[in-house]
Design a protein around this motif. Structure first.
Motif, PDB file in Angstrom:
ATOM      1  N   GLU A 304       7.414  -4.510 -18.734  1.00  0.00           N
ATOM      2  CA  GLU A 304       6.435  -5.580 -18.896  1.00  0.00           C
ATOM      3  C   GLU A 304       6.490  -6.610 -17.744  1.00  0.00           C
ATOM      4  OE1 GLU A 304       5.807  -6.920 -22.767  1.00  0.00           O
ATOM      5  OE2 GLU A 304       5.655  -4.751 -23.524  1.00  0.00           O
ATOM      6  N   LYS A 305       7.867  -7.057 -17.650  1.00  0.00           N
ATOM      7  CA  LYS A 305       7.855  -8.101 -16.756  1.00  0.00           C
ATOM      8  C   LYS A 305       7.601  -7.625 -15.139  1.00  0.00           C
ATOM      9  CE  LYS A 305      10.964 -11.069 -18.759  1.00  0.00           C
ATOM     10  NZ  LYS A 305      12.590 -11.646 -18.996  1.00  0.00           N
ATOM     11  N   ASP A 306       7.958  -6.224 -14.974  1.00  0.00           N
ATOM     12  CA  ASP A 306       7.889  -5.758 -13.694  1.00  0.00           C
ATOM     13  C   ASP A 306       6.105  -5.822 -13.581  1.00  0.00           C
ATOM     14  OD1 ASP A 306      10.384  -5.121 -13.336  1.00  0.00           O
ATOM     15  OD2 ASP A 306      10.188  -3.037 -13.575  1.00  0.00           O
ATOM     16  N   ALA A 307       5.508  -5.297 -14.308  1.00  0.00           N
ATOM     17  CA  ALA A 307       4.088  -5.273 -14.272  1.00  0.00           C
ATOM     18  C   ALA A 307       3.506  -6.602 -14.150  1.00  0.00           C
ATOM     19  CB  ALA A 307       3.539  -4.528 -15.412  1.00  0.00           C
ATOM     20  N   ALA A 308       4.016  -7.608 -14.790  1.00  0.00           N
ATOM     21  CA  ALA A 308       3.572  -8.990 -14.752  1.00  0.00           C
ATOM     22  C   ALA A 308       3.821  -9.533 -13.045  1.00  0.00           C
ATOM     23  CB  ALA A 308       4.014  -9.844 -15.743  1.00  0.00           C
ATOM     24  N   PHE A 309       4.843  -9.212 -13.082  1.00  0.00           N
ATOM     25  CA  PHE A 309       5.404  -9.654 -11.510  1.00  0.00           C
ATOM     26  C   PHE A 309       4.445  -9.336 -10.367  1.00  0.00           C
ATOM     27  CE2 PHE A 309       7.517  -8.775  -7.344  1.00  0.00           C
ATOM     28  CZ  PHE A 309       7.779 -10.268  -7.002  1.00  0.00           C
ATOM     29  N   VAL A 310       4.027  -7.784 -10.446  1.00  0.00           N
ATOM     30  CA  VAL A 310       3.264  -7.168  -9.325  1.00  0.00           C
ATOM     31  C   VAL A 310       1.832  -7.992  -9.628  1.00  0.00           C
ATOM     32  CG1 VAL A 310       2.218  -5.023  -8.787  1.00  0.00           C
ATOM     33  CG2 VAL A 310       4.523  -5.137  -9.339  1.00  0.00           C
ATOM     34  N   LYS A 311       1.273  -8.172 -10.593  1.00  0.00           N
ATOM     35  CA  LYS A 311       0.017  -8.592 -10.849  1.00  0.00           C
ATOM     36  C   LYS A 311      -0.060 -10.016 -10.198  1.00  0.00           C
ATOM     37  CE  LYS A 311      -3.569  -9.141 -14.396  1.00  0.00           C
ATOM     38  NZ  LYS A 311      -3.599  -9.695 -15.810  1.00  0.00           N
ATOM     39  N   ALA A 312       1.170 -11.159 -10.708  1.00  0.00           N
ATOM     40  CA  ALA A 312       1.026 -12.115 -10.307  1.00  0.00           C
ATOM     41  C   ALA A 312       1.197 -12.525  -8.686  1.00  0.00           C
ATOM     42  CB  ALA A 312       2.101 -13.138 -10.978  1.00  0.00           C
ATOM     43  N   ALA A 313       2.105 -11.684  -8.096  1.00  0.00           N
ATOM     44  CA  ALA A 313       2.111 -11.765  -6.682  1.00  0.00           C
ATOM     45  C   ALA A 313       0.976 -11.280  -5.951  1.00  0.00           C
ATOM     46  CB  ALA A 313       3.233 -10.484  -6.342  1.00  0.00           C
ATOM     47  N   ALA A 314       0.167 -10.361  -6.521  1.00  0.00           N
ATOM     48  CA  ALA A 314      -1.009  -9.954  -6.110  1.00  0.00           C
ATOM     49  C   ALA A 314      -2.075 -11.157  -5.937  1.00  0.00           C
ATOM     50  CB  ALA A 314      -1.535  -8.819  -6.703  1.00  0.00           C
ATOM     51  N   ALA A 315      -2.026 -11.866  -7.104  1.00  0.00           N
ATOM     52  CA  ALA A 315      -2.989 -13.041  -7.249  1.00  0.00           C
ATOM     53  C   ALA A 315      -2.600 -13.957  -6.084  1.00  0.00           C
ATOM     54  CB  ALA A 315      -2.788 -13.875  -8.546  1.00  0.00           C
ATOM     55  N   GLN A 316      -1.340 -14.172  -5.652  1.00  0.00           N
ATOM     56  CA  GLN A 316      -0.888 -15.155  -4.550  1.00  0.00           C
ATOM     57  C   GLN A 316      -1.125 -14.224  -3.141  1.00  0.00           C
ATOM     58  OE1 GLN A 316       0.056 -18.235  -5.190  1.00  0.00           O
ATOM     59  NE2 GLN A 316      -0.545 -17.737  -7.180  1.00  0.00           N
ATOM     60  N   GLY A 317      -1.721 -13.179  -2.933  1.00  0.00           N
ATOM     61  CA  GLY A 317      -1.925 -12.679  -1.592  1.00  0.00           C
ATOM     62  C   GLY A 317      -0.603 -11.874  -1.272  1.00  0.00           C
ATOM     63  N   LEU A 318       0.264 -11.346  -2.111  1.00  0.00           N
ATOM     64  CA  LEU A 318       1.375 -10.427  -1.876  1.00  0.00           C
ATOM     65  C   LEU A 318       1.162  -9.359  -2.597  1.00  0.00           C
ATOM     66  CD1 LEU A 318       4.046 -13.401  -2.611  1.00  0.00           C
ATOM     67  CD2 LEU A 318       3.378 -12.833  -0.311  1.00  0.00           C
ATOM     68  N   VAL A 319       0.553  -8.360  -1.697  1.00  0.00           N
ATOM     69  CA  VAL A 319      -0.149  -7.191  -2.581  1.00  0.00           C
ATOM     70  C   VAL A 319       0.686  -5.929  -2.274  1.00  0.00           C
ATOM     71  CG1 VAL A 319      -2.178  -8.324  -2.132  1.00  0.00           C
ATOM     72  CG2 VAL A 319      -1.408  -6.337  -0.743  1.00  0.00           C
ATOM     73  N   ASN A 320       0.790  -5.047  -3.115  1.00  0.00           N
ATOM     74  CA  ASN A 320       1.167  -3.515  -3.049  1.00  0.00           C
ATOM     75  C   ASN A 320       2.648  -3.636  -3.361  1.00  0.00           C
ATOM     76  OD1 ASN A 320      -1.051  -2.006  -2.621  1.00  0.00           O
ATOM     77  ND2 ASN A 320      -1.550  -2.545  -0.574  1.00  0.00           N
ATOM     78  N   LEU A 321       3.186  -4.318  -4.099  1.00  0.00           N
ATOM     79  CA  LEU A 321       4.554  -4.186  -4.500  1.00  0.00           C
ATOM     80  C   LEU A 321       5.015  -3.447  -5.613  1.00  0.00           C
ATOM     81  CD1 LEU A 321       4.935  -8.137  -3.981  1.00  0.00           C
ATOM     82  CD2 LEU A 321       6.144  -6.379  -2.746  1.00  0.00           C
ATOM     83  N   LYS A 322       4.178  -2.741  -6.078  1.00  0.00           N
ATOM     84  CA  LYS A 322       4.511  -1.935  -7.419  1.00  0.00           C
ATOM     85  C   LYS A 322       5.326  -0.712  -6.676  1.00  0.00           C
ATOM     86  CE  LYS A 322       2.389   0.521 -11.120  1.00  0.00           C
ATOM     87  NZ  LYS A 322       3.114   1.685 -11.347  1.00  0.00           N
ATOM     88  N   GLY A 323       6.627  -0.247  -7.459  1.00  0.00           N
ATOM     89  CA  GLY A 323       7.346   0.795  -6.826  1.00  0.00           C
ATOM     90  C   GLY A 323       6.874   2.030  -7.170  1.00  0.00           C
ATOM     91  N   HIS A 324       7.434   3.000  -6.693  1.00  0.00           N
ATOM     92  CA  HIS A 324       7.244   4.603  -6.745  1.00  0.00           C
ATOM     93  C   HIS A 324       7.385   4.814  -8.276  1.00  0.00           C
ATOM     94  CE1 HIS A 324       7.060   9.002  -6.250  1.00  0.00           C
ATOM     95  NE2 HIS A 324       6.188   8.651  -5.332  1.00  0.00           N
ATOM     96  N   ARG A 325       6.491   5.701  -9.014  1.00  0.00           N
ATOM     97  CA  ARG A 325       6.907   6.028 -10.427  1.00  0.00           C
ATOM     98  C   ARG A 325       8.046   6.455 -10.518  1.00  0.00           C
ATOM     99  NH1 ARG A 325       3.621   9.546  -7.706  1.00  0.00           N
ATOM    100  NH2 ARG A 325       4.067  11.689  -7.878  1.00  0.00           N
ATOM    101  N   THR A 326       8.597   7.267  -9.618  1.00  0.00           N
ATOM    102  CA  THR A 326      10.025   7.812  -9.917  1.00  0.00           C
ATOM    103  C   THR A 326      11.062   6.782  -9.875  1.00  0.00           C
ATOM    104  OG1 THR A 326      10.354   8.260  -7.493  1.00  0.00           O
ATOM    105  CG2 THR A 326       9.510  10.156  -8.718  1.00  0.00           C
ATOM    106  N   VAL A 327      10.874   5.655  -9.459  1.00  0.00           N
ATOM    107  CA  VAL A 327      12.116   4.592  -9.400  1.00  0.00           C
ATOM    108  C   VAL A 327      11.588   3.445 -10.292  1.00  0.00           C
ATOM    109  CG1 VAL A 327      13.337   2.995  -7.990  1.00  0.00           C
ATOM    110  CG2 VAL A 327      12.308   5.111  -7.009  1.00  0.00           C
ATOM    111  N   GLY A 328      10.250   3.254 -10.273  1.00  0.00           N
ATOM    112  CA  GLY A 328       9.825   2.032 -11.090  1.00  0.00           C
ATOM    113  C   GLY A 328      10.075   0.715 -10.609  1.00  0.00           C
ATOM    114  N   GLY A 329       9.817  -0.228 -11.175  1.00  0.00           N
ATOM    115  CA  GLY A 329      10.028  -1.630 -10.616  1.00  0.00           C
ATOM    116  C   GLY A 329       9.126  -1.934  -9.666  1.00  0.00           C
ATOM    117  N   MET A 330       9.810  -2.416  -8.481  1.00  0.00           N
ATOM    118  CA  MET A 330       8.981  -2.835  -7.429  1.00  0.00           C
ATOM    119  C   MET A 330       9.714  -2.520  -6.014  1.00  0.00           C
ATOM    120  SD  MET A 330       8.657  -5.278  -9.899  1.00  0.00           S
ATOM    121  CE  MET A 330      10.121  -6.085  -9.820  1.00  0.00           C
ATOM    122  N   ARG A 331       8.895  -2.426  -5.067  1.00  0.00           N
ATOM    123  CA  ARG A 331       9.394  -1.958  -3.632  1.00  0.00           C
ATOM    124  C   ARG A 331       8.646  -2.827  -2.743  1.00  0.00           C
ATOM    125  NH1 ARG A 331       7.975   4.051  -1.158  1.00  0.00           N
ATOM    126  NH2 ARG A 331       6.405   3.683  -2.845  1.00  0.00           N
ATOM    127  N   ALA A 332       9.224  -3.581  -1.883  1.00  0.00           N
ATOM    128  CA  ALA A 332       8.574  -4.160  -0.718  1.00  0.00           C
ATOM    129  C   ALA A 332       8.817  -3.541   0.750  1.00  0.00           C
ATOM    130  CB  ALA A 332       9.291  -5.730  -0.742  1.00  0.00           C
TER     131      ALA A 332
END
Ligand SMILES: *Cc1c(COP(=O)(O)O)cnc(C)c1O
Length: 358
Positions: A304-332
């Motif tokens: 849930e925190k991962d998803a909240a982070f990805v969403k909040a980052a996108a709102a700041q113009g930092l986009v496409n940070l969601k990780g691949h489904r096999t790893v989860g989390g984030m990927r920059a």
């Protein structure tokens, strides 16, 4: 709307000057009165663009005389088939399974011959690259295949395996990001959409003696010798893709070339990993020794925190940070076109998010 900082794994952000140049030339390239998209691939105006792109890539990577460069279609995935079709003279090859794409390459190889997976980190969800020392390589193997940077899992080879058979390298997510000694490889190939240009284009660098041995069943378009003989133009190539790739090569030269990019890329990766190593909220997922400089994977441990982070980052113009489904989390994904400034902005945002959520 302002441009965002795009951390997409691919297709990825392109250097702004490349897009601006393409935009400026979109309707009429130089004094031709037409767009590059409208040119005959056999016209002098286009073959000049093509020749310059090849020359610039050779220059940037210091590609030795005994190698050929061609621009193919079908992405890196098409080469998963072309490699065995062109190289399996003895009908067997070795593969190191260090990630999802490495696995797919090996699986495709099995359709054409004997594939030996000589090392694998699959059981450990590819959190590291298998040790390349003391591999039990196959006698008489036609090649050894590696994926030098694992885009999904965020790991990279820190040394190359020693092999009597030619080394074949999928460099899709690391080509031009660090200095490669091309003479150590038989074949280097890379889908363009990470570090080079638009998708639908694949760069192939092949030692001359390794072409010309394709199986009879090899489709003509996948036959490297045919493509070499025709200068990538047996049929109509991705003319626009090659043009934009050429613009990226020129931009790279203006930045000081690959060695200069490597320095910046080390700096960018260090900014992120240093923060992650000291974070109370985020944890890097790849083993430290094998961390990628191009794809930085991390988690909070709470979906849930991962998803909240990805969403909040996108709102700041930092986009496409969601990780691949096999790893989860984030990927920059921080390829050549991502600036140090973009990475600093991301780290500053992560600090803020951590302060509110740790
Ligand atoms: C993206 C990627 C591929 C797939 O590339 P396509 O051009 O979509 O076929 C293969 N290998 C690696 C390492 C990649 O990062």
């Amino acid at each position: 709307m302002d441009r965002v900082y795009n951390f997409s794994p691919g297709p990825s952000q392109l250097p702004l000057p490349v897009l601006e140049k393409a935009q400026k030339d979109l309707l009429t390239y130089g004094n031709t009165g037409m767009s590059v998209m409208e040119m005959s691939h056999r016209s002098k105006m286009y073959t000049d663009i093509y020749d310059q792109a090849v020359a610039d890539l050779k220059d940037l990577m210091a590609i030795p005389e005994d190698y050929e460069v061609v621009f193919l279609q079908g992405g890196a995935t098409q080469q998963f088939s072309a490699i065995p079709l062109n190289l399996m003279v003895n009908g067997k090859a070795d593969y190191i399974d260090s990630g999802n794409f490495a696995h797919l390459a090996a699986e495709e190889g099995k359709r054409y011959g004997e594939v030996h997976v000589v090392a694998s980190s699959r059981e450990d969800n590819y959190t590291y690259v298998p040790d390349v020392k003391g591999l039990a390589l196959t006698e008489g193997a036609d090649y050894l295949h590696i994926t030098q940077n694992n885009t999904i899992y965020g790991t990279r080879f820190v040394e190359l395996p020693e092999s009597a058979a030619p080394l074949v390298c999928d460099a899709s997510s690391m080509i031009l990001s660090e200095v490669m000694d091309v003479s150590k490889y038989g074949v280097i190939y890379a889908g363009a959409q990470k570090n080079i240009g638009p998708s639908g284009l694949c760069v192939l660098i092949v030692r001359k003696d390794l072409a010309g041995h394709a199986m009879d069943i090899c489709p003509k378009l996948l036959n490297w010798q045919v493509q070499i003989d025709k200068g990538s133009m047996y049929n109509t190539p991705n003319t626009w893709g090659i043009y934009v790739a050429g613009l990226t090569f020129q931009w790279l030269k203006e930045q000081g070339g690959v060695a200069a990019m490597e320095k910046i890329n080390i700096e960018k990766a260090a900014l992120l990993y240093d923060f992650l190593d000291n974070s109370k909220l985020f944890k890097p997922t790849a083993q430290a020794k094998y961390r990628s400089r191009m794809n930085v994977t991390f988690v909070t441990g709470d979906a849930e925190k991962d998803a909240a982070f990805v969403k909040a980052a996108a709102a700041q113009g930092l986009v496409n940070l969601k990780g691949h489904r096999t790893v989860g989390g984030m990927r920059a994904s921080i390829y050549n076109a991502m600036s140090v400034e973009g990475v600093r902005k991301l780290v500053a945002f992560m600090k803020d998010f951590e302060a509110q959520n740790a």
